[in-house]
Motif scaffolding. Sequence first.
Motif, short mmCIF file in Angstrom:
data_model
loop_
_atom_site.label_atom_id
_atom_site.label_comp_id
_atom_site.label_asym_id
_atom_site.label_seq_id
_atom_site.Cartn_x
_atom_site.Cartn_y
_atom_site.Cartn_z
N SER A 143 43.35 35.99 55.16
CA SER A 143 43.86 35.07 54.15
C SER A 143 45.23 35.53 53.67
O SER A 143 45.49 36.72 53.49
CB SER A 143 42.91 34.97 52.96
N PHE A 144 46.14 34.56 53.45
CA PHE A 144 47.37 34.84 52.73
C PHE A 144 47.02 35.28 51.30
O PHE A 144 45.97 34.94 50.76
CB PHE A 144 48.24 33.58 52.64
N ASP A 145 47.93 36.02 50.69
CA ASP A 145 47.75 36.40 49.28
C ASP A 145 48.02 35.25 48.33
O ASP A 145 47.62 35.30 47.16
CB ASP A 145 48.70 37.56 48.92
N MET A 146 48.70 34.22 48.82
CA MET A 146 49.09 33.10 47.97
C MET A 146 49.03 31.81 48.78
O MET A 146 49.11 31.84 50.01
CB MET A 146 50.52 33.30 47.43
N PRO A 147 48.89 30.67 48.11
CA PRO A 147 48.79 29.41 48.84
C PRO A 147 50.11 29.03 49.51
O PRO A 147 51.17 29.08 48.87
CB PRO A 147 48.41 28.39 47.75
N PRO A 148 50.09 28.63 50.77
CA PRO A 148 51.30 28.15 51.44
C PRO A 148 51.76 26.83 50.84
O PRO A 148 50.97 26.12 50.20
CB PRO A 148 50.85 27.97 52.90
N PRO A 149 53.01 26.46 51.03
CA PRO A 149 53.49 25.16 50.54
C PRO A 149 52.67 23.99 51.05
O PRO A 149 52.46 23.02 50.31
CB PRO A 149 54.93 25.11 51.06
N SER A 150 52.18 24.04 52.28
CA SER A 150 51.36 22.93 52.80
C SER A 150 50.07 22.76 52.00
O SER A 150 49.58 21.64 51.83
CB SER A 150 51.04 23.15 54.28
N THR A 151 49.52 23.87 51.50
CA THR A 151 48.33 23.80 50.65
C THR A 151 48.66 23.15 49.31
O THR A 151 47.88 22.34 48.79
CB THR A 151 47.75 25.20 50.44
N ILE A 152 49.81 23.49 48.76
CA ILE A 152 50.23 22.87 47.50
C ILE A 152 50.44 21.37 47.70
O ILE A 152 50.06 20.55 46.85
CB ILE A 152 51.52 23.53 46.97
N TYR A 153 51.03 21.00 48.84
CA TYR A 153 51.21 19.57 49.12
C TYR A 153 49.86 18.86 49.15
O TYR A 153 49.69 17.79 48.53
CB TYR A 153 51.94 19.37 50.45
N GLY A 154 48.89 19.42 49.86
CA GLY A 154 47.56 18.82 49.91
C GLY A 154 46.90 18.75 48.55
O GLY A 154 46.20 17.79 48.23
N HIS A 155 47.14 19.78 47.74
CA HIS A 155 46.57 19.83 46.39
C HIS A 155 47.12 18.69 45.54
O HIS A 155 46.38 18.00 44.84
CB HIS A 155 46.90 21.18 45.78
N VAL A 156 48.44 18.48 45.59
CA VAL A 156 49.07 17.42 44.82
C VAL A 156 48.65 16.05 45.35
O VAL A 156 48.32 15.14 44.58
CB VAL A 156 50.60 17.57 44.84
N ALA A 157 48.66 15.89 46.69
CA ALA A 157 48.28 14.61 47.28
C ALA A 157 46.84 14.25 46.94
O ALA A 157 46.51 13.08 46.73
CB ALA A 157 48.47 14.66 48.79
N SER A 158 45.95 15.25 46.87
CA SER A 158 44.55 15.01 46.52
C SER A 158 44.43 14.49 45.09
O SER A 158 43.64 13.58 44.81
CB SER A 158 43.74 16.30 46.68
N ALA A 159 45.22 15.05 44.18
CA ALA A 159 45.18 14.59 42.79
C ALA A 159 45.75 13.18 42.66
O ALA A 159 45.21 12.34 41.94
CB ALA A 159 45.95 15.56 41.89
#
Length: 253
Positions: free
Chosen positions: A27-43
């Motif tokens: 695992s990365f220590d922090m969320p990648p930008p693609s994860t943040i994009y998915g997080h925002v798109a989900s909301a």
Amino acid sequence: MRVAKIVIEAPVTSFRYPHFLIARQVSFDMPPPSTIYGHVASAVGDLIPPESFRFGYAFEFQSRASDLEHQHVISPGGSRQTFTVAGEKLPVSVEAVVQPHLRDFLFKPRLTLYLDPPELAAAFRAPVFCVVLGRSQDLAQVVSVEEMDLDSASGAYLEHTLLPFSFRTAVRFGVTVLMPRYIEPPPERRAHFERFITLRERLFAGVVDQGEGLNNRRLIEREGERTQWLVDRSTPSYHGAQRAVIFHSCAPS
């Protein structure tokens, strides 16, 4: 600068290195930008244009561990594999093998997410889809949502955050990683990768109060270089400085 500030917590999470699949999933220590994009798109409830917002964050977790999971590896059935139905031998179309592997996970993560434009705060007050952080089974909760102003300051500190790779010549700490920046929608799902720095240590920049050992914890700054930082005034103060927010875009470069 007006932004949305969202705090999200979860029991566990994992951000798998996309090129590691067999034996151990790191695992990365922090969320990648693609994860943040998915997080925002989900909301929001839609695949919004990646260039329509910017983000910065602070990400912490209490500890790291590994758990044993099973993969079901499916392959086409061979001509020699058969099974019998009503006395008739039929070829097997597919076969599966259960393969154990270790998966890293981060315990008790906390994400403080800053979003520009601030109007995105409304999406996190009533998310369209279930809130997760990492994998689809990594359920999370939105602890707080607010709109706030980031102030400009001549001194700041950086910690528990993601930095652009352009900071590499100025930062002696942190780990250089290759992360997915954006993954295109189906069916192509083409991934765009970029180098970043995951910084967990506290580093100081610009004009801050002096203290013992501080010179070893400073960004390397060239003489005459501009040192204005966007800071969150609600964060703790160290050496008269508060935490800076570094913004990124998910849009492919």
